[in-house]
Write a protein that holds these residues in place. Sequence first.
Motif, PDB file in Angstrom:
ATOM      1  N   LYS A 567      14.699  17.625   7.433  1.00  0.00           N
ATOM      2  CA  LYS A 567      15.238  18.570   6.460  1.00  0.00           C
ATOM      3  C   LYS A 567      14.294  18.740   5.276  1.00  0.00           C
ATOM      4  N   LEU A 568      13.546  17.681   4.950  1.00  0.00           N
ATOM      5  CA  LEU A 568      12.595  17.752   3.843  1.00  0.00           C
ATOM      6  C   LEU A 568      11.367  18.555   4.225  1.00  0.00           C
ATOM      7  N   VAL A 569      10.969  18.467   5.486  1.00  0.00           N
ATOM      8  CA  VAL A 569       9.811  19.231   5.970  1.00  0.00           C
ATOM      9  C   VAL A 569      10.069  20.728   5.819  1.00  0.00           C
ATOM     10  N   GLN A 570      11.310  21.125   6.003  1.00  0.00           N
ATOM     11  CA  GLN A 570      11.667  22.545   5.919  1.00  0.00           C
ATOM     12  C   GLN A 570      11.807  23.043   4.484  1.00  0.00           C
ATOM     13  N   GLU A 571      11.886  22.117   3.527  1.00  0.00           N
ATOM     14  CA  GLU A 571      12.035  22.512   2.124  1.00  0.00           C
ATOM     15  C   GLU A 571      10.676  22.837   1.499  1.00  0.00           C
ATOM     16  N   ASP A 572      10.706  23.460   0.309  1.00  0.00           N
ATOM     17  CA  ASP A 572       9.483  23.806  -0.403  1.00  0.00           C
ATOM     18  C   ASP A 572       8.869  22.573  -1.055  1.00  0.00           C
ATOM     19  N   ASP A 573       7.656  22.766  -1.629  1.00  0.00           N
ATOM     20  CA  ASP A 573       6.986  21.689  -2.352  1.00  0.00           C
ATOM     21  C   ASP A 573       7.854  21.185  -3.502  1.00  0.00           C
ATOM     22  N   TYR A 574       8.609  22.077  -4.097  1.00  0.00           N
ATOM     23  CA  TYR A 574       9.570  21.709  -5.142  1.00  0.00           C
ATOM     24  C   TYR A 574      10.919  22.283  -4.741  1.00  0.00           C
ATOM     25  N   ILE A 575      11.937  21.420  -4.683  1.00  0.00           N
ATOM     26  CA  ILE A 575      13.265  21.843  -4.256  1.00  0.00           C
ATOM     27  C   ILE A 575      14.048  22.262  -5.494  1.00  0.00           C
ATOM     28  N   ILE A 576      14.355  23.555  -5.568  1.00  0.00           N
ATOM     29  CA  ILE A 576      15.083  24.116  -6.708  1.00  0.00           C
ATOM     30  C   ILE A 576      16.580  24.034  -6.435  1.00  0.00           C
ATOM     31  N   GLY A 577      17.344  23.649  -7.434  1.00  0.00           N
ATOM     32  CA  GLY A 577      18.802  23.619  -7.294  1.00  0.00           C
ATOM     33  C   GLY A 577      19.320  22.440  -6.508  1.00  0.00           C
TER      34      GLY A 577
END
Length: 717
Positions: A567-577
Amino acid sequence: MMKRLLSMMLFLAVVGMVSAQAPMRRDLKKPQHLQVMKSGLKNVKASRFMKKAPRKAIQLNSDQMWFGYGNDAEAENMGLALNADYTLAVFIPCEKIAGKGATIDGVRFLLPSAKAKNITAWVGTELPAVGNYAKGANLEVKEVPVGDVVLDGYTEVAFSKSYEIPDGGLWIGYSFEIEGLPDAPDDSEVSDEDYENWYYSVYVPWVEENLNDAYPFMTSYIDEPLEGTMVFASNYYDEMYQYFAEIDPANAADYLSMVGWDDYSDYGYCVALNALFGGDKFMGNAASVADFGQKYALLNSTVTFPVTLTNNGKNGITDFTYEVTINGKKVDEQTVALESPIENLLGKTTINLQFPTGDQSGSQNIVVTITKVNGQPNELTATANGSIFVVAESAKMKPLVEEYTGTWCGWCTRGWVGLEMLTEDFADDAVIYAVHNGDPMEIDAFTGVIKTYANGFPSMSINRTQIVDPYYGSSAYYEDYYVKNDVEAAKQDLAPAEISVKAAWADEAKTKINIETETKVLYDDDDPSIAIGYVLIADGLKGTGRNWAQANYYSGDTTESSEDLQKLVQEDDYIIGMEFNHVAVAAWGAELGVEGSFSSAIKAGEPINGTFVADLDGLLIGTDRLSDDPDDHVTVLDLIKDKNLKVAVFVVNKVTGQVLNANEAVVSDPTGISTIGNETQSVSARYNVAGQRITAPQKGLNIIRLNTGKSVKVVVK
């Protein structure tokens, strides 16, 4: 000069992107200043350099040997990725490494950069002064011609004479300069956008393809930090801090305090810099042993301690003999043959030793003495101390699990995953929360805890006796979600005390919380050495602004194999919200409990009732609490408004810091009615006001039964 400073600051701001695939262990011990940082996009190992025999190698005499702190075969590139000067130093003590009369005859180091110049090797009784790192050593400075540098192995340098290691020890080091990295454009000629474009399109690709030049020195990692294994200095940083002091006189003292040497030893780094010992005076058969702490155990049983043995002799350790005394009486003597002999100087092994508890309650002092090494008398006086506190019965253990994290920490996202999984798997069997550092959820109360127990970010302590990774746990091979096994094992530990808790708002304004506890200690204690700590935990925390954005080094990492972390791999470099749950937002007695928690002698098994009022009025949270501008301040009450809250309590030994047991409770209204959202954790059944069972929350008053067996009234909005 200004562009140089700006380019460095930009480098530090994006260094996490460059190191997105660095080995997991590196982030556990990351230096705060970030001067040394390796790119993980190529896994350049020192073993590549060790395959060829070094040119111009020193031919060792029978009375000489090489010594280094780390495993150079597993060393990795590190550095500044900037045009700069470097000086690396290592401390060589006399005691426990070299016997009286041992000498340092030379040094060797790994320096794989062809761009290195002005290279020196040196030895001194103290570190060279600021501004003269390369040539300021007070015993000898040896210039190393560029042609003598071995890029694919050790560069070995013999000193002009042997230097006996005094009682105060010696410093060895090497210095060099790096030039030839891409020059930054002048900020007076380009826009910020153009400069940033240069950084990502020119600088970062160059660094990725030229690791040996961008990260020109080599370090390895040791599990137990030792003093003086890596000390680093650079005139580059000194000039930067001195410049800041000039333009910001009000804070000049703070900037100038950062000028000079930085010790990275505490982070577990050791530079690939070895000393050539001579004199044939170093010890042959010698071992030291570390103290092994305190454990609680039952009467007429045994207790096992992991005891760490260190080799301090040239001959290594194949076997050793130890004696055990308990309360001054010798009870055992054993000889242990090691399955894997220790060969390296300062090499370690951990042996599980078992001791009887006897039939008397109370404290028993244990002394272990290493009397022989390899069948010969130990050349060191080596004793280790520990103790057993013997009790007649045990309570159910509910371990305290604390994760140390921060939104700035790109690897901490795996801790976020691990924490969510643990709180689900141990909903009623452990007290679990996150302690934030350097972000909007940081609080003053945990400053001492972080300093003592956070060996990096992310990390996790279990009852403050074991420090592990918050996802991989204690697994040496990074097994997925192994931390679950660590918490499960902690549940089985003996608990010499138990504590229950109730918490309710004390006033309609909800600024104070009444906390009631009942504690049973299972041993007599005339002068109590324990106390109770209190922590307020909140769910559902969110915020806006860049400090709330969670850095995520797993973004786009196609090599990540863990299903949990996908799930982290699919997120951006910075997780907003991102929503942060199980966050410690306030605490009282967070480190060693509230003084006076137990004001009189404790009688085994007798319940001790206590009350504590947790006052939240005016408490600030987040790094902005340190701002001189009140408009920047955020209060705890503002942040937790309408959030699900719990109070955690724990019993802690004030001497050892060990947590003996913990518990938690939902914060309710004085009437027994809690105001919550549509989701309630650990609900086993739900009823309406008529007593009818319902399958989903209904607006208004609900009665819910928790998995703990307790029933509470809640208002569902």
